[in-house]
Design an enzyme around this catalytic site. Structure first.
Site, mmCIF file in Angstrom:
data_model
loop_
_atom_site.group_PDB
_atom_site.id
_atom_site.type_symbol
_atom_site.label_atom_id
_atom_site.label_comp_id
_atom_site.label_asym_id
_atom_site.label_seq_id
_atom_site.Cartn_x
_atom_site.Cartn_y
_atom_site.Cartn_z
ATOM 1 C CB CYS A 1 -0.708 0.146 1.200
ATOM 2 S SG CYS A 1 -1.581 -1.497 1.674
ATOM 3 N NE ARG B 1 4.374 1.718 -1.474
ATOM 4 C CZ ARG B 1 5.889 1.388 -1.165
ATOM 5 N NH1 ARG B 1 6.689 1.923 -1.756
ATOM 6 N NH2 ARG B 1 5.807 0.525 -0.058
ATOM 7 C CD1 TRP C 1 -2.661 -4.772 -4.684
ATOM 8 C CD2 TRP C 1 -2.110 -6.104 -2.766
ATOM 9 N NE1 TRP C 1 -2.286 -6.080 -4.909
ATOM 10 C CE2 TRP C 1 -1.957 -6.993 -3.955
ATOM 11 C CE3 TRP C 1 -1.761 -6.794 -1.538
ATOM 12 C CZ2 TRP C 1 -1.916 -8.381 -3.815
ATOM 13 C CZ3 TRP C 1 -1.502 -8.043 -1.287
ATOM 14 C CH2 TRP C 1 -1.586 -8.911 -2.527
ATOM 15 C CG ASN D 1 2.482 -0.905 3.329
ATOM 16 O OD1 ASN D 1 1.926 -2.026 3.104
ATOM 17 N ND2 ASN D 1 3.430 -0.209 2.484
ATOM 18 N N GLY D 2 1.143 -3.492 5.417
ATOM 19 C CA GLY D 2 2.033 -4.641 6.255
ATOM 20 C C GLY D 2 0.618 -5.601 6.677
ATOM 21 C CD GLU E 1 10.525 -10.227 -17.537
ATOM 22 O OE1 GLU E 1 10.051 -10.757 -16.672
ATOM 23 O OE2 GLU E 1 10.071 -8.809 -17.431
ATOM 24 C CE LYS F 1 6.963 -7.264 -17.306
ATOM 25 N NZ LYS F 1 8.113 -7.594 -16.406
ATOM 26 C CD GLU G 1 3.731 -8.002 -14.846
ATOM 27 O OE1 GLU G 1 3.553 -8.008 -13.712
ATOM 28 O OE2 GLU G 1 5.163 -7.837 -15.363
ATOM 29 C CG HIS H 1 9.631 -33.322 -23.463
ATOM 30 N ND1 HIS H 1 9.829 -34.686 -23.597
ATOM 31 C CD2 HIS H 1 10.780 -32.752 -23.752
ATOM 32 C CE1 HIS H 1 11.324 -34.790 -23.955
ATOM 33 N NE2 HIS H 1 11.786 -33.752 -24.177
ATOM 34 C CE LYS I 1 7.874 -1.447 -10.020
ATOM 35 N NZ LYS I 1 8.144 -2.122 -11.189
#
Ligand code: M6R
Length: 611
Positions: A2, A27, A73, A99-100, A484, A488, A491, A507, A606
């Site tokens: 947050c 964030r 968040w 935050n946490g 990667e 990208k 997300e 496979h 983030k």
């Protein structure tokens, strides 16, 4: 996760807080709120983005020189108006932003409920607000004492800013595990979860340490620990400009950050590559280079994109320095009782420097006696402060939730580390070492050449924006790039995508291939070029659509693939830095065309400061 912002001084707090929330929105963005003290407390909170909060407040007269703001968040409780921060204690004495995660909140809540305390929200934060108030009223103590006593009872992580309506001349801030930075102005203080909302007001900052409690009046800051031990605040100067946290004319931060990569990599080189290209000097590792050179094993820990950079680091270090490297998800490493020896080196990679799992992995490695190094972007963040030595990437602030320049600068640092170790260990001759330095320094210019062709990625995006699945294939150095590329895309565009080593396709994933499945193949010229050509043929034989990233001038794959995107030739070890760029652009344009919020994708934040 947050975002936290606070202000105390002689100015109107509201515009400072609202602007700060906009800076911090990357964030967390599922709800936001603001509280001010001006005689009476004023509190506004709303589900949704900071803009929704601003519209909601717009007609209100909101004034005061002391206040706090939060963008959330969600961890405990769904995103809605009630669960949004700030939270007020039952009798309205305390207003807090957090935050946490308070891990033992359920036990505390139960005990408070037995004592008659009632709750409005489903959050752990409200439990903390009520615990503080309970101690304050029952114990008849000051707000500061109530806060410290309450914090001595909680388990978990917090970055907190607290207002007490009975003590309207101060903010109380506390940190354990979730970062807080205090900006020092002239008869004013700012507080935030990172420096982005502070830098336009002051460059003098104090980073709170774990267990710190700061009692902040407009003209005084007293720092102590939860146990009441006095601390001396140390003022640092921020090396950050406001311009770095603007979109500078780009539609999105992500696009700006993709285009910034040549400059970011040059900043990563700065002071580390000799101007005449005669050597590399990693100042932050100066004291530990002898240990690195003798290391029996390197363990890289990271999450997400930083983990992908770590995987490329493994290939670089094993290839150039011949040291065995293991790459671990920090979240797995920390809980699986890993074997760590005294002569192992652990390297933690993190853009934010605050990722909870990576921090926990560092602590575990330190406990077991390993030398722990960090590769981080955010100066002064927790990981560089907890590691024995390290290298900053100096990519500049990365605001887009999808990492781009963080990845390429992390890989740049890993390449430099591999080259230094390889040279000192005698696996890279002087000639080879100097040749690699030259090639690495040519990378920014080569990325520029790729960026000039961004329209080609836009055209591909137009064609494939409606696909529901994508496969990304690469071998060797390009397997991490495939991962990667897939990350990208998923997300920011919410298209399902998978990255695979190209040879693994047969496979299992080959079963997925049909005419609706775009397959992105990273297929530049290297020793396994013929093999990747065969993999492309296998896809084509099943009617798959191939988008190939190839070396300039490639004529073989051009005949096989549906589309090719050419990148300049380089040493294979550095081509990950080139081939990832069209993949970033492709994801970006697809996400924009699908109407997705590129900089703030759903459900993400983030920096992930909870486990
Ligand atoms: O700040 P960190 O590098 O430690 O963050 C790690 C991941 O959370 C991060 O890379 C995440 O996967 C990004 N959204 C990827 O674009």
């Amino acid at each position: 996760m947050c975002g936290i912002v606070g202000y105390i001084g002689n100015k109107e707090a509201y515009p400072i807080l609202m602007n700060g929330l906009k800076r911090l929105e990357y964030r967390g963005y599922d709800s936001a709120g603001i509280a001010l003290l001006n005689g009476q407390p004023l509190l506004y909170k709303k589900k949704g983005k900071v803009n929704d909060l601003e519209n909601y407040i717009s007609d209100s007269i909101i004034s005061g020189q002391l206040g706090i703001g939060h963008t959330r968040w969600a961890t405990h409780g769904e995103p809605n108006d009630v669960n949004a921060h700030p939270h007020t204690s039952e009798h309205g004495k305390f207003i807090i932003i957090h935050n946490g995660i308070i891990e033992n909140y359920a036990r505390i809540k139960e005990k408070l409920e037995i004592r008659g305390v009632t709750f409005k929200s489903a959050t752990d934060t409200e439990v903390l607000a009520n615990l503080i108030e309970y101690i304050y009223i029952k114990g008849q103590v000051t707000a500061e004492i109530a806060v410290r006593l309450a914090l001595s009872k909680v388990e978990g992580a917090y970055g907190l800013v607290i207002l007490c309506v009975d003590e309207p001349d101060r903010l109380i801030a506390a940190r354990k595990g979730s970062p807080l930075v205090v900006g020092v102005g002239d008869e004013e203080y700012f507080i935030a979860s990172d420096a982005t909302p502070i830098v336009e007001h002051t460059k003098s900052v104090i980073y709170l340490n774990d267990d710190d409690v700061a009692i902040i009046k407009k003209d005084e800051l007293v720092l102590k620990t939860v146990k009441n031990d006095k601390q001396t605040p140390i003022v640092h100067q921020l090396d950050l400009d406001v311009g770095e946290i603007d979109k500078s004319g780009y539609d999105h931060f992500m696009l700006k950050e993709i285009f910034e990569q040549p400059k970011s990599i040059l900043d990563t080189f700065r002071g580390r590559v000799a101007p005449d290209l005669s050597g590399l000097n990693l100042g932050g590792l100066f004291n530990v280079i002898p240990q690195m050179v003798k290391a029996k094993r390197i363990i890289i820990v990271a999450c997400g994109t930083s983990w992908h950079a770590g995987l490329l680091g493994e290939y670089l270090m094993e290839d150039m320095a011949r040291i065995p490297v293991e790459v671990e998800y920090a979240s797995e490493f920390r809980y699986r009782n890993p074997i760590i020896n005294m002569d192992d080196i652990v390297i933690a990679i993190s853009q934010s420097g605050e990722t909870a799992d990576t921090l926990a992995a560092i602590r575990l490695a330190k406990e077991k006696g390993a030398l722990v190094l960090g590769i981080c972007n955010v100066v002064g963040s927790s990981i560089p402060r907890e590691t024995d030595a390290g290298v900053y990437t100096h990519a500049g602030p990365e605001i887009g939730v999808a990492s781009t320049k963080a990845f390429t600068t992390q890989v740049t640092v890993l390449a430099m580390m591999a080259m230094v170790m390889g040279h000192k260990r005698g696996y890279l001759s002087d000639k080879k070492y100097l040749g690699l330095i030259k090639e690495l320094t040519e990378i920014p210019g080569k990325i520029e050449k790729i960026l000039v062709k961004s329209d080609a990625c836009k055209e591909l995006a137009t064609l494939y924006q409606r696909a529901t699945n994508f496969l990304y294939l690469g071998r060797g150095y390009f397997f991490p790039v495939a991962l990667e590329g897939a990350l990208k895309l998923k997300e920011i565009s919410y298209i399902h995508a998978e990255g695979y080593p190209a040879a693994e396709m047969k496979h299992g994933p080959i079963a997925l291939i049909d005419q609706n499945m775009p397959v992105v193949v990273i297929a530049t010229k290297d020793k396994s070029y013929d093999k990747i050509v065969s993999n492309i043929q296998e896809v084509k034989a099943r009617n798959g659509v191939v988008i190939a990233i190839v070396t300039e001038g490639d004529s073989v794959i051009r005949k096989l693939a549906d589309h090719v995107f050419e990148v300049p030739e380089s040493n294979i070890a550095f081509e990950g830095l080139l081939t990832v760029v069209p993949l970033q652009l492709l994801s970006y344009y697809i996400a924009v065309m699908r109407g997705c919020n590129v900089d703030q994708p759903r459900n993400l934040a983030k920096s992930v400061t909870v486990e």
